[in-house]
Design a protein around this motif. Structure first.
Motif, PDB file in Angstrom:
ATOM      1  N   ASP B 399       0.846  -1.188   0.000  1.00 19.32           N
ATOM      2  CA  ASP B 399       0.000   0.000   0.000  1.00 19.32           C
ATOM      3  C   ASP B 399       0.887   1.246   0.000  1.00 19.32           C
ATOM      4  O   ASP B 399       1.259   1.772   1.039  1.00 19.32           O
ATOM      5  N   CYS B 408      -0.286  -4.550   5.632  1.00 17.39           N
ATOM      6  CA  CYS B 408      -0.149  -4.988   4.244  1.00 17.39           C
ATOM      7  C   CYS B 408      -1.501  -4.825   3.567  1.00 17.39           C
ATOM      8  O   CYS B 408      -2.474  -4.414   4.204  1.00 17.39           O
ATOM      9  N   SER B 409      -1.563  -5.158   2.269  1.00 19.30           N
ATOM     10  CA  SER B 409      -2.786  -4.900   1.518  1.00 19.30           C
ATOM     11  C   SER B 409      -3.884  -5.928   1.786  1.00 19.30           C
ATOM     12  O   SER B 409      -4.992  -5.791   1.282  1.00 19.30           O
ATOM     13  N   MET B 410      -3.568  -6.963   2.570  1.00 19.58           N
ATOM     14  CA  MET B 410      -4.587  -7.979   2.876  1.00 19.58           C
ATOM     15  C   MET B 410      -5.799  -7.331   3.533  1.00 19.58           C
ATOM     16  O   MET B 410      -6.935  -7.592   3.138  1.00 19.58           O
ATOM     17  N   CYS B 411      -5.552  -6.525   4.555  1.00 19.59           N
ATOM     18  CA  CYS B 411      -6.661  -5.897   5.289  1.00 19.59           C
ATOM     19  C   CYS B 411      -6.667  -4.377   5.119  1.00 19.59           C
ATOM     20  O   CYS B 411      -7.714  -3.744   5.218  1.00 19.59           O
ATOM     21  N   GLY B 412      -5.504  -3.803   4.903  1.00 23.16           N
ATOM     22  CA  GLY B 412      -5.394  -2.342   4.928  1.00 23.16           C
ATOM     23  C   GLY B 412      -5.128  -1.897   6.361  1.00 23.16           C
ATOM     24  O   GLY B 412      -5.249  -2.677   7.303  1.00 23.16           O
ATOM     25  N   GLU B 414      -6.548   0.271   8.664  1.00 20.67           N
ATOM     26  CA  GLU B 414      -7.560   0.348   9.735  1.00 20.67           C
ATOM     27  C   GLU B 414      -8.006  -1.030  10.202  1.00 20.67           C
ATOM     28  O   GLU B 414      -8.426  -1.184  11.341  1.00 20.67           O
ATOM     29  N   PHE B 415      -7.970  -2.000   9.305  1.00 16.72           N
ATOM     30  CA  PHE B 415      -8.523  -3.310   9.648  1.00 16.72           C
ATOM     31  C   PHE B 415      -7.444  -4.343   9.981  1.00 16.72           C
ATOM     32  O   PHE B 415      -7.743  -5.522  10.108  1.00 16.72           O
ATOM     33  N   ALA B 417      -5.347  -6.724  11.894  1.00 17.24           N
ATOM     34  CA  ALA B 417      -5.489  -7.370  13.210  1.00 17.24           C
ATOM     35  C   ALA B 417      -4.229  -7.202  14.048  1.00 17.24           C
ATOM     36  O   ALA B 417      -4.306  -7.105  15.278  1.00 17.24           O
ATOM     37  N   VAL B 418      -3.079  -7.177  13.401  1.00 22.78           N
ATOM     38  CA  VAL B 418      -1.831  -7.046  14.166  1.00 22.78           C
ATOM     39  C   VAL B 418      -1.766  -5.657  14.813  1.00 22.78           C
ATOM     40  O   VAL B 418      -1.401  -5.525  15.982  1.00 22.78           O
ATOM     41  N   THR B 420      -4.383  -3.808  15.588  1.00 22.49           N
ATOM     42  CA  THR B 420      -5.385  -3.825  16.662  1.00 22.49           C
ATOM     43  C   THR B 420      -4.837  -4.542  17.883  1.00 22.49           C
ATOM     44  O   THR B 420      -4.952  -4.064  19.022  1.00 22.49           O
ATOM     45  N   SER B 421      -4.218  -5.667  17.629  1.00 21.27           N
ATOM     46  CA  SER B 421      -3.700  -6.482  18.735  1.00 21.27           C
ATOM     47  C   SER B 421      -2.598  -5.749  19.493  1.00 21.27           C
ATOM     48  O   SER B 421      -2.499  -5.841  20.719  1.00 21.27           O
ATOM     49  N   ARG B 423      -2.437  -2.531  19.851  1.00 20.97           N
ATOM     50  CA  ARG B 423      -3.110  -1.525  20.686  1.00 20.97           C
ATOM     51  C   ARG B 423      -3.678  -2.159  21.953  1.00 20.97           C
ATOM     52  O   ARG B 423      -3.560  -1.605  23.046  1.00 20.97           O
TER      53      ARG B 423
END
Lengths: 429, 429
Positions: B399, B408-412, B414-415, B417-418, B420-421, B423
């Motif tokens: 990206d 990476c471009s898998m989720c972008g 904001e989404f 998971a790593v 989020t995790s 945080r």
């Protein structure tokens, strides 16, 4: 409205059970009985009414799911429709639309209209997307309304991370990779920020009501699946699994079909234990596994690392394999990577079915081997898991000079073991 | 001239043992003791003196072999040298030159000069080639003289199908695929045509004398390995294995290092039994497996079908994995297919080592996972089994708009998971 489970429990064979049974070459009563026991599910929302439904359970062939969907930074409707077509051509039995970001409903509408197999979603992705990716915008009401909207739109099965409880989150603190499930991580953060319980868990009865009304099959998400070998089989994973076991019973009691999702990254030697533990904890509910990926060190080749684990999983207890593409851990997959992922998973599903002695599973192996011994290349390509590719590859280095197709370029005509072997046993066909 | 086995039995640690031990991060006495027991071999002909020797045995990391060599209808010296280079770069621990047809000595000479790892051959291929592929031209003397010539040329290990006896040939008559070993089929035809016993078996003492004189490691060929699932584990396969067990003892008694080759096409659920049976029958001699391929229906993807079986084999008893390329059953592999084959086998070797709990095997998995959690992409590529490919794939859908590599471009972004995790657990590094 009755669900497939309601019908099965009443002893009825629905048209969808009949169709699924025909595809498996088994009596329809067998499908009905397995569905009644909760040992099999037929994801099938009548609003979508996929023309190629399939039954998921240990009594039947192992199935393959392909995850599709755009991310916030890559792809769009056209690209995802291309991937859908590629996944279906490659032989995916199920498809999930995991899109996040904008255009979600448009992508899903288009996908449902073109998807001849059951389509699944993860509703929290849309809930988060409606909140522009900002977790603070998430509310239980938003989540429930997304579930209802998607059910009404025709989604056949939904991943719901209802077993990830607030008490589990601290168990992930010492993990190397924390929480790698996109939905699981979002729910965990929301629970932490709001100091409250998982809304999917606290409002589970309402969720089941929606699912029952549209016969949406629940796929209990494993929000705490291990994201690396170091985290496999830890307290967090199994604490969530115990809750999933309870939720299986509540689904069944509500007449809602249910399957259970599983890991993740797992060392090869621990796969059998994982399958058996799920089977016991979840009372034989169909197990839907992602991978398992058996080593963390092969980014770019995770269709292979997962295919190894998936074969063991299919042998020991899984019923549905979620593909992993070569792009895993690196980016959103391309169409070609989608194809590679589906093929690899289909190899695992088939090898697992052969290994566990599923009746008839080896017939195709025996037929292709007989064709191989006869140098009947076209028959081999017809029986191959990807005949077009096999044909093109054979042609690429075919020995054109010979004028005969009774050998390949691996050994050449004089040194071909199959030719020698045919002479030894005087085979003339 | 003493062999590594002679030295080990006398309690000596040779320079090659020391070098092998360093590569494994184990004490050199451990290598010596395993070699003395016959539970490990170090293929190393002093005439070739490969600069990267390796020890093969269960006490050490599982190794990978790449089969190279031209056929009568494809390839030549330049192409095979390119494949050699590709195989070595991809991480092959051993290489075999399986050329047949013309230019054999030239190919082998060039390959030996460029090959930093031990090189193996199947001498009957050259014997047959000298007879222009005509089995009637084969004689015991020719075979012995080829073995002697190749030993003197520096070949480090040789596949010798000495356990395939005349009495075994009728056992293959009802097989679907007959005899699929190129050397095994040739010997079987020769025995049948001449109504005589296998010359490698009857003149085994002379063979061992040559091997001892140059410390050529014997790789006992499994001429009767099953070529399809239907033929796996049959009387022919195990009758030959019993003879291989006897030959292991005669090799050891002669001070000749020996390993044993194994199947082939084997259903996933029968791999453990195969490994255990070999271990018992052959008194713990290192097992060198081809595949096992776990389904016959995936031509074009047999690097994957074999990688599944090879992982189980490495977990349950094999010490050396012979790669299978995507071209198997279709033609002679290209350089890129050689690379794919080596990578797939290295994944299997590593996943197997992790699964059997080889000390230190998981260190690299843990390190790459820690790097993944930190978004340290370069560290991930450094630790990946094919870092160059992983980097290129990441860059392909990176990206670029974000300016940050924290997703990476898998989720972008904001989404992810790593993110989020991280945080959730307040990780700042």
């Amino acid at each position: 409205m009755t669900t497939q489970l309601d019908d099965a429990l009443r002893g009825l064979v629905s048209p969808v059970m009949k169709q699924s049974a025909e595809a498996e070459h088994v009596p329809c009563e067998k499908v009905r009985d397995e569905v009644a026991l909760g040992h099999a599910v037929i994801p099938y929302n009548p609003i979508h009414a996929p023309s190629r439904p399939a039954v998921v359970g240990r009594a039947f062939g192992t199935k393959v799911n392909a995850n599709l969907g755009r991310s916030t930074v890559r792809s769009g409707i056209d690209e995802e429709m291309d991937k859908l077509s590629v996944a279906l051509c490659a032989g995916a039995d199920f498809v999930m639309d995991l899109s996040v970001g904008e255009e979600l409903e448009a992508v899903r509408t288009e996908m449902l209209s073109r998807c001849c197999v059951p389509l699944g979603t993860v509703p929290i992705y849309e809930a988060l997307s409606r909140a522009s990716g900002d977790i603070s915008g998430l509310t239980p009401e938003l989540l429930l309304s997304v579930i209802a909207d998607q059910a009404e739109q025709g989604v056949d099965f939904m991943t719901l991370h209802a077993g990830l409880l607030a008490a589990h989150v601290p168990l992930t603190k010492k993990r190397v990779m924390g929480i790698v499930s996109r939905g699981g991580a979002a729910l965990a953060e929301w629970m932490k920020n709001n100091d409250t319980e998982n809304p999917l868990y606290t409002r589970w009865a309402e969720v089941l009501e929606i699912c029952h009304a549209h016969d949406v099959t629940v796929s209990l998400g494993d929000g705490l699946r291990p994201g690396c070998l170091a985290d496999a089989g830890d307290a967090a994973q199994f604490a969530e699994l115990d809750v999933l076991g309870e939720l299986v019973q509540s689904c069944r009691a509500a007449g809602v079909q249910v399957m259970v999702e599983g890991p993740g990254h797992v060392p090869f030697n621990e796969i059998q234990m994982n399958m058996e533990r799920e089977h016991t904890t979840c009372d034989g509910a169909p197990f839907y596994v992602l991978g398992p990926v058996v080593t963390d060190i092969a980014p770019g080749y995770d269709h292979i690392t997962s295919c190894i684990g998936a074969t063991a999983a299919a042998c020991y207890g899984a019923s549905l394999l979620c593909y992993v593409t070569p792009a895993e851990h690196l980016g959103l997959p391309t169409s070609e990577e989608v194809r590679q992922g589906v093929i690899a998973s289909r190899i695992a599903a088939h090898a697992g079915d052969v290994a566990r002695g599923l009746p008839g599973a080896r017939t195709r192996d025996d037929a292709i081997s007989e064709a191989r011994m006869r140098f009947d290349w076209e028959k081999q390509f017809e029986l191959a898991i990807d005949g077009d590719y096999a044909r093109a590859r054979y042609e690429k280095t075919r020995d054109a000079s010979a004028g005969e197709d009774d050998h390949c370029s691996m050994c050449g005509r004089e040194f071909c073991a199959v030719r020698t072997s045919r002479r030894i046993h005087d085979r003339t066909d």
